[in-house]
Design a protein around this motif. Structure first.
Motif, PDB file in Angstrom:
ATOM      1  N   TYR A 169      37.977  34.538  54.296  1.00 34.47           N
ATOM      2  CA  TYR A 169      37.292  33.604  53.424  1.00 34.47           C
ATOM      3  C   TYR A 169      37.072  32.266  54.125  1.00 34.47           C
ATOM      4  O   TYR A 169      37.890  31.816  54.907  1.00 34.47           O
ATOM      5  N   ASP A 224      37.593  28.960  53.817  1.00 37.26           N
ATOM      6  CA  ASP A 224      38.383  28.069  52.981  1.00 37.26           C
ATOM      7  C   ASP A 224      37.770  26.673  52.879  1.00 37.26           C
ATOM      8  O   ASP A 224      38.008  25.949  51.918  1.00 37.26           O
ATOM      9  N   GLY A 251      35.781  26.061  49.679  1.00 37.58           N
ATOM     10  CA  GLY A 251      36.409  26.051  48.367  1.00 37.58           C
ATOM     11  C   GLY A 251      35.985  27.273  47.583  1.00 37.58           C
ATOM     12  O   GLY A 251      35.062  27.987  47.963  1.00 37.58           O
ATOM     13  N   ASN A 252      36.673  27.528  46.477  1.00 36.58           N
ATOM     14  CA  ASN A 252      36.333  28.758  45.766  1.00 36.58           C
ATOM     15  C   ASN A 252      35.543  28.524  44.486  1.00 36.58           C
ATOM     16  O   ASN A 252      35.189  29.463  43.798  1.00 36.58           O
ATOM     17  N   ARG A 253      35.218  27.269  44.188  1.00 33.84           N
ATOM     18  CA  ARG A 253      34.366  26.985  43.028  1.00 33.84           C
ATOM     19  C   ARG A 253      33.031  26.447  43.539  1.00 33.84           C
ATOM     20  O   ARG A 253      32.954  25.350  44.068  1.00 33.84           O
ATOM     21  N   VAL A 264      35.690  41.351  46.747  1.00 39.31           N
ATOM     22  CA  VAL A 264      36.079  39.982  46.433  1.00 39.31           C
ATOM     23  C   VAL A 264      36.072  39.785  44.911  1.00 39.31           C
ATOM     24  O   VAL A 264      35.043  39.997  44.256  1.00 39.31           O
ATOM     25  N   THR A 304      35.354  38.097  41.892  1.00 37.06           N
ATOM     26  CA  THR A 304      34.376  37.030  41.676  1.00 37.06           C
ATOM     27  C   THR A 304      34.137  36.828  40.187  1.00 37.06           C
ATOM     28  O   THR A 304      33.898  37.783  39.448  1.00 37.06           O
ATOM     29  N   ALA A 355      40.759  28.931  38.515  1.00 40.23           N
ATOM     30  CA  ALA A 355      40.586  28.975  39.966  1.00 40.23           C
ATOM     31  C   ALA A 355      41.610  29.854  40.673  1.00 40.23           C
ATOM     32  O   ALA A 355      41.288  30.542  41.640  1.00 40.23           O
ATOM     33  N   ASP A 365      38.965  34.968  43.602  1.00 35.09           N
ATOM     34  CA  ASP A 365      38.670  34.539  44.966  1.00 35.09           C
ATOM     35  C   ASP A 365      37.547  33.512  44.975  1.00 35.09           C
ATOM     36  O   ASP A 365      37.595  32.526  45.715  1.00 35.09           O
ATOM     37  N   TYR A 366      36.515  33.760  44.162  1.00 36.66           N
ATOM     38  CA  TYR A 366      35.402  32.824  44.052  1.00 36.66           C
ATOM     39  C   TYR A 366      34.944  32.726  42.606  1.00 36.66           C
ATOM     40  O   TYR A 366      34.940  33.715  41.870  1.00 36.66           O
ATOM     41  N   CYS A 371      33.361  21.545  40.510  1.00 33.46           N
ATOM     42  CA  CYS A 371      33.228  22.404  41.688  1.00 33.46           C
ATOM     43  C   CYS A 371      33.606  21.696  42.981  1.00 33.46           C
ATOM     44  O   CYS A 371      33.750  20.479  43.040  1.00 33.46           O
ATOM     45  N   LEU A 429      31.655  33.954  52.893  1.00 32.40           N
ATOM     46  CA  LEU A 429      32.993  34.450  53.228  1.00 32.40           C
ATOM     47  C   LEU A 429      33.444  34.073  54.633  1.00 32.40           C
ATOM     48  O   LEU A 429      34.632  33.861  54.871  1.00 32.40           O
TER      49      LEU A 429
END
Length: 269
Positions: A3, A5, A8-10, A38, A40, A115, A119-120, A140, A241
């Protein structure tokens, strides 16, 4: 899973105007990520004009929505639907509330709560720059601005990017959607590189004009689309990703001798 990183995941998916394919892109990206295993979650933040549920074919499945969760009327799990066969989840927008009734602080609190479970999280933002835009963006870490090669869409995207620069985001990038490969090959529309220079932000992906994507979204079968558009969206998911910048080239099939023939035939169609 490697991923990115730093993203971010948002991720909020926004645009300066409606009609650029933002919701179809959100749905397609959700499926593309889920196909990679993933987890999601898709959130429809467009209160009152929501249609992400339609693209996903879930408009008749929802018993609760995000407003019910915020009000304590149901558990989070009761308001989340899952796409059959994929780790793709969806929380519907508020159906009985107005946009003004959904406070940005409550929305951020809900996103912070969610969150750690996915993962996303992809948030389909209302088009334009009204209050719903602030509510979605403030929750976000990364923003994707969707535009088309049309001058009016690029101009509106510039306005949104100016606003986004005032938020504490980890990053911002652009997706150029609905690109006609024949016109791009002939230099008759702005290229993604031109748009990136004009807007001063990197391109995360390019999606060709693809009637199948629009049709599948209208029929509630966003995950069934195939062809060039689906391939391009899968590339964008890969970029999210991995942090790479693999970009689909809609003009490739219109270059060379046979490409010129295809271009002429397309113009006559």
């Amino acid at each position: 899973m490697p991923y990115n990183d730093g993203m971010g995941n948002r991720i909020v998916i926004t645009s300066g105007k409606g009609g650029v394919g933002k919701t179809s892109l959100t749905a397609g990206l959700g499926y593309a990520l889920a196909r990679r295993g993933v987890n999601t979650l898709l959130i429809d933040a467009d209160v009152g004009l929501n249609n992400l549920d339609v693209a996903l074919g879930m408009e008749n499945r929802a018993a609760y929505d995000m407003a019910d969760v915020m009000a304590g009327g149901c558990r989070v799990s009761q308001a989340i639907l899952q796409a059959e066969g994929y780790p793709l989840f969806f929380m519907p927008s508020a159906h009985a509330a107005t946009s003004e009734q959904i406070r940005a602080s409550d929305f951020r609190a809900l996103m912070n709560r969610l969150a750690g479970s996915f993962d996303y999280i992809l948030i389909d933002c209302p088009a334009g720059i009204e209050g719903g835009f602030h509510r979605a963006v403030s929750a976000c870490e990364y923003a994707v601005v969707v535009t088309t090669p049309h001058i009016s869409a690029v101009r509106d995207a510039d306005k949104v990017l100016t606003l986004l620069s005032g938020y504490s985001l980890a990053g911002i990038s652009i997706v150029v959607n609905r690109v006609r490969g024949d016109l791009l090959a002939q230099g008759e529309i702005l290229s993604p590189a031109d748009i990136s220079r004009l807007l001063r932000y990197p391109v995360l992906g390019v999606v060709p004009e693809d009637d199948e994507i629009a049709l599948c979204s209208q029929l509630g079968r966003a995950g069934a689309a195939q062809g060039g558009g689906s391939e391009a969206i899968a590339m964008i998911a890969g970029n999210i990703l991995t942090g790479e910048r693999r970009i689909f080239d809609p003009a490739s099939r219109y270059r060379g001798i046979f490409g010129a023939i295809r271009s002429r035939l397309k113009r006559r169609a």
